[in-house]
Design a protein around this motif. Structure first.
Motif, mmCIF file in Angstrom:
data_model
loop_
_atom_site.group_PDB
_atom_site.id
_atom_site.type_symbol
_atom_site.label_atom_id
_atom_site.label_comp_id
_atom_site.label_asym_id
_atom_site.label_seq_id
_atom_site.Cartn_x
_atom_site.Cartn_y
_atom_site.Cartn_z
ATOM 1 N N LEU A 80 0.685 -1.250 -0.080
ATOM 2 C CA LEU A 80 -0.160 -0.116 0.034
ATOM 3 C C LEU A 80 0.950 1.329 -0.206
ATOM 4 C CD1 LEU A 80 -2.720 -0.914 2.642
ATOM 5 C CD2 LEU A 80 -2.879 -1.013 0.113
ATOM 6 N N GLY A 81 1.219 1.896 -0.974
ATOM 7 C CA GLY A 81 1.836 3.038 -1.249
ATOM 8 C C GLY A 81 2.305 3.059 -2.601
ATOM 9 N N ASP A 82 3.157 4.262 -2.923
ATOM 10 C CA ASP A 82 3.777 4.439 -4.384
ATOM 11 C C ASP A 82 4.890 3.583 -4.449
ATOM 12 O OD1 ASP A 82 5.654 5.746 -2.901
ATOM 13 O OD2 ASP A 82 5.131 7.703 -3.462
ATOM 14 N N TYR A 83 5.833 3.904 -5.413
ATOM 15 C CA TYR A 83 7.106 3.234 -5.942
ATOM 16 C C TYR A 83 8.173 3.436 -4.810
ATOM 17 C CZ TYR A 83 10.870 1.229 -8.440
ATOM 18 O OH TYR A 83 12.083 0.546 -8.831
ATOM 19 N N ILE A 144 0.220 -5.572 10.775
ATOM 20 C CA ILE A 144 0.082 -4.691 9.595
ATOM 21 C C ILE A 144 -0.571 -5.242 8.380
ATOM 22 C CG2 ILE A 144 1.491 -3.542 7.993
ATOM 23 C CD1 ILE A 144 3.321 -2.683 10.162
ATOM 24 N N SER A 145 0.011 -6.450 8.350
ATOM 25 C CA SER A 145 -0.573 -7.359 7.100
ATOM 26 C C SER A 145 -1.987 -7.438 7.239
ATOM 27 C CB SER A 145 0.167 -8.551 6.895
ATOM 28 O OG SER A 145 -0.204 -9.723 5.866
ATOM 29 N N GLU A 146 -2.616 -8.130 8.398
ATOM 30 C CA GLU A 146 -3.950 -8.210 8.646
ATOM 31 C C GLU A 146 -4.635 -6.923 8.573
ATOM 32 O OE1 GLU A 146 -4.031 -9.805 12.636
ATOM 33 O OE2 GLU A 146 -3.008 -11.586 12.045
ATOM 34 N N THR A 147 -4.005 -5.802 8.837
ATOM 35 C CA THR A 147 -4.738 -4.456 8.675
ATOM 36 C C THR A 147 -4.954 -4.179 7.423
ATOM 37 O OG1 THR A 147 -4.048 -3.958 11.033
ATOM 38 C CG2 THR A 147 -5.171 -2.195 9.518
ATOM 39 N N GLU A 148 -3.766 -4.536 6.534
ATOM 40 C CA GLU A 148 -3.852 -4.013 5.033
ATOM 41 C C GLU A 148 -4.766 -5.024 4.347
ATOM 42 O OE1 GLU A 148 0.216 -4.645 4.285
ATOM 43 O OE2 GLU A 148 0.787 -2.663 4.163
ATOM 44 N N THR A 149 -4.871 -6.193 4.713
ATOM 45 C CA THR A 149 -5.985 -7.035 4.349
ATOM 46 C C THR A 149 -7.603 -6.491 4.354
ATOM 47 O OG1 THR A 149 -4.353 -9.094 4.322
ATOM 48 C CG2 THR A 149 -7.070 -9.276 3.852
ATOM 49 N N LEU A 150 -7.570 -6.244 5.675
ATOM 50 C CA LEU A 150 -9.003 -5.609 6.041
ATOM 51 C C LEU A 150 -9.218 -4.440 5.461
ATOM 52 C CD1 LEU A 150 -11.409 -5.296 8.015
ATOM 53 C CD2 LEU A 150 -9.964 -4.146 9.582
ATOM 54 N N ILE A 151 -8.324 -3.557 5.134
ATOM 55 C CA ILE A 151 -8.541 -2.067 4.320
ATOM 56 C C ILE A 151 -8.921 -2.509 2.940
ATOM 57 C CG2 ILE A 151 -7.315 -0.169 3.244
ATOM 58 C CD1 ILE A 151 -5.955 0.158 5.953
ATOM 59 N N ASP A 152 -8.173 -3.410 2.266
ATOM 60 C CA ASP A 152 -8.374 -4.026 1.010
ATOM 61 C C ASP A 152 -9.942 -4.496 1.134
ATOM 62 O OD1 ASP A 152 -7.541 -4.474 -1.617
ATOM 63 O OD2 ASP A 152 -7.425 -6.266 -1.259
ATOM 64 N N THR A 153 -10.230 -5.381 2.008
ATOM 65 C CA THR A 153 -11.506 -5.978 1.800
ATOM 66 C C THR A 153 -12.553 -4.863 2.113
ATOM 67 O OG1 THR A 153 -10.936 -8.053 3.135
ATOM 68 C CG2 THR A 153 -13.199 -7.382 3.030
ATOM 69 N N LEU A 154 -12.424 -3.855 2.895
ATOM 70 C CA LEU A 154 -13.461 -2.805 2.869
ATOM 71 C C LEU A 154 -13.494 -1.922 1.651
ATOM 72 C CD1 LEU A 154 -12.521 -1.672 6.803
ATOM 73 C CD2 LEU A 154 -14.759 -2.763 6.020
ATOM 74 N N GLU A 155 -12.303 -1.674 1.208
ATOM 75 C CA GLU A 155 -12.374 -0.871 -0.183
ATOM 76 C C GLU A 155 -13.323 -1.571 -1.022
ATOM 77 O OE1 GLU A 155 -8.260 -0.284 -0.984
ATOM 78 O OE2 GLU A 155 -8.170 1.647 0.234
ATOM 79 N N HIS A 156 -13.058 -2.967 -1.211
ATOM 80 C CA HIS A 156 -13.986 -3.562 -2.186
ATOM 81 C C HIS A 156 -15.314 -3.630 -1.833
ATOM 82 C CE1 HIS A 156 -10.129 -5.296 -3.510
ATOM 83 N NE2 HIS A 156 -10.730 -5.895 -4.446
ATOM 84 N N HIS A 174 -17.558 2.606 5.660
ATOM 85 C CA HIS A 174 -16.327 3.889 5.421
ATOM 86 C C HIS A 174 -15.921 4.311 6.954
ATOM 87 C CE1 HIS A 174 -15.336 8.248 5.410
ATOM 88 N NE2 HIS A 174 -14.890 7.672 4.267
ATOM 89 N N GLN A 175 -16.753 4.176 8.069
ATOM 90 C CA GLN A 175 -16.093 4.134 9.197
ATOM 91 C C GLN A 175 -15.033 3.192 9.730
ATOM 92 O OE1 GLN A 175 -16.445 7.150 11.251
ATOM 93 N NE2 GLN A 175 -14.956 6.015 12.207
ATOM 94 N N GLN A 176 -15.369 1.900 9.420
ATOM 95 C CA GLN A 176 -14.514 0.952 9.383
ATOM 96 C C GLN A 176 -13.209 1.064 8.638
ATOM 97 O OE1 GLN A 176 -16.722 -2.674 8.347
ATOM 98 N NE2 GLN A 176 -17.826 -2.843 10.355
ATOM 99 N N LEU A 177 -13.200 1.659 7.808
ATOM 100 C CA LEU A 177 -12.159 1.965 6.570
ATOM 101 C C LEU A 177 -11.370 2.832 7.304
ATOM 102 C CD1 LEU A 177 -10.679 1.378 4.087
ATOM 103 C CD2 LEU A 177 -11.963 3.019 2.885
ATOM 104 N N LEU A 178 -11.761 3.947 7.979
ATOM 105 C CA LEU A 178 -11.285 5.224 8.309
ATOM 106 C C LEU A 178 -10.586 4.540 9.635
ATOM 107 C CD1 LEU A 178 -13.729 7.834 8.291
ATOM 108 C CD2 LEU A 178 -11.717 7.640 6.960
ATOM 109 N N ASP A 179 -11.112 3.907 10.361
ATOM 110 C CA ASP A 179 -10.377 3.308 11.860
ATOM 111 C C ASP A 179 -9.512 2.306 11.394
ATOM 112 O OD1 ASP A 179 -12.499 4.422 13.369
ATOM 113 O OD2 ASP A 179 -13.961 2.620 13.625
ATOM 114 N N ALA A 180 -9.458 1.393 10.363
ATOM 115 C CA ALA A 180 -8.585 0.514 9.994
ATOM 116 C C ALA A 180 -7.175 1.358 9.496
ATOM 117 C CB ALA A 180 -8.966 -0.275 8.893
ATOM 118 N N GLN A 181 -7.306 2.335 8.717
ATOM 119 C CA GLN A 181 -6.387 3.292 8.176
ATOM 120 C C GLN A 181 -5.685 3.913 9.244
ATOM 121 O OE1 GLN A 181 -8.795 5.646 5.519
ATOM 122 N NE2 GLN A 181 -8.052 4.321 3.467
#
Length: 196
Positions: A80-83, A144-156, A174-181
């Motif tokens: 999750l991020g740029d190059y 971190i990995s679990e949270t990134e997966t959760l963020i990905d799931t919420l975005e989907h 949206h609130q869950q996504l903000l909390d996860a971020q």
């Protein structure tokens, strides 16, 4: 009769007029001059849909991407991020692998600190502390990995057309996504502190 750059600009213009919400681009900046690249980058930054692109243009990736997917024989890894973030994570992983390899070599058992040999007890305590530190880093990395997966799931879930009319569900995700971020940001700070 068009040149490569003109064909690319024409194709991109046609895509813009189609108003698609998902674009797959293969080396979109090839054959474009600097002005055309800037126009394309600005258009893609303003684009509200999803972009999936392959590019060797690091500047373009840094400006456009918010996720980098590394494909290898072992599978795909999402960063999750740029190059620049991707390169930084690779450097950290390489450094960690080198440290783990060094930890297993006999040379680490004869550590010299301040030009004196450590006693057996000091050495044992130092190794235990290093292992404890490493376990703490690994635990944070798992989170971190679990949270990134959760963020990905919420975005989907937020992108799912089935919930577009359900304001309550959209607000909940949206609130869950903000909390996860926010949690991810704190985990990154914790990770940096533990790693240093």
């Amino acid at each position: 009769m068009l040149s490569g750059g003109e064909k690319a600009r024409l194709a991109l213009s046609k895509l813009t007029l189609q108003q698609a919400n998902f674009l797959i681009l293969d080396e979109p900046t090839n054959h474009l001059d600097i002005d055309s690249k800037e126009v394309l980058e600005n258009a893609l930054i303003d684009y509200e849909g999803t972009l999936l692109f392959v590019s060797h243009d690091r500047y373009f990736i840094n400006r456009i991407a918010n996720k980098v997917i590394e494909l290898s024989a072992d599978g795909a890894v999402t960063y999750l991020g740029d190059y620049d973030y991707y390169v930084e994570k690779l450097a950290i992983q390489t450094e960690r692998a080198a440290l783990l390899a060094a930890e297993k070599t006999p040379e680490t058992l004869s550590t010299v600190v301040n030009d004196r040999k450590l006693s057996y007890a000091e050495e044992k305590a130092a190794v235990q502390q290093a292992r404890k530190q490493q376990r703490a880093v690994e635990a944070v990395e798992r989170e971190i990995s679990e949270t990134e997966t959760l963020i990905d799931t919420l975005e989907h879930r937020l992108a799912d057309p089935a919930i577009f009319g359900d304001v309550t569900q959209t607000q909940k995700y949206h609130q869950q996504l903000l909390d996860a971020q926010a949690a991810l940001e704190q985990l990154m700070i914790d990770w940096e502190h533990l790693s240093s």
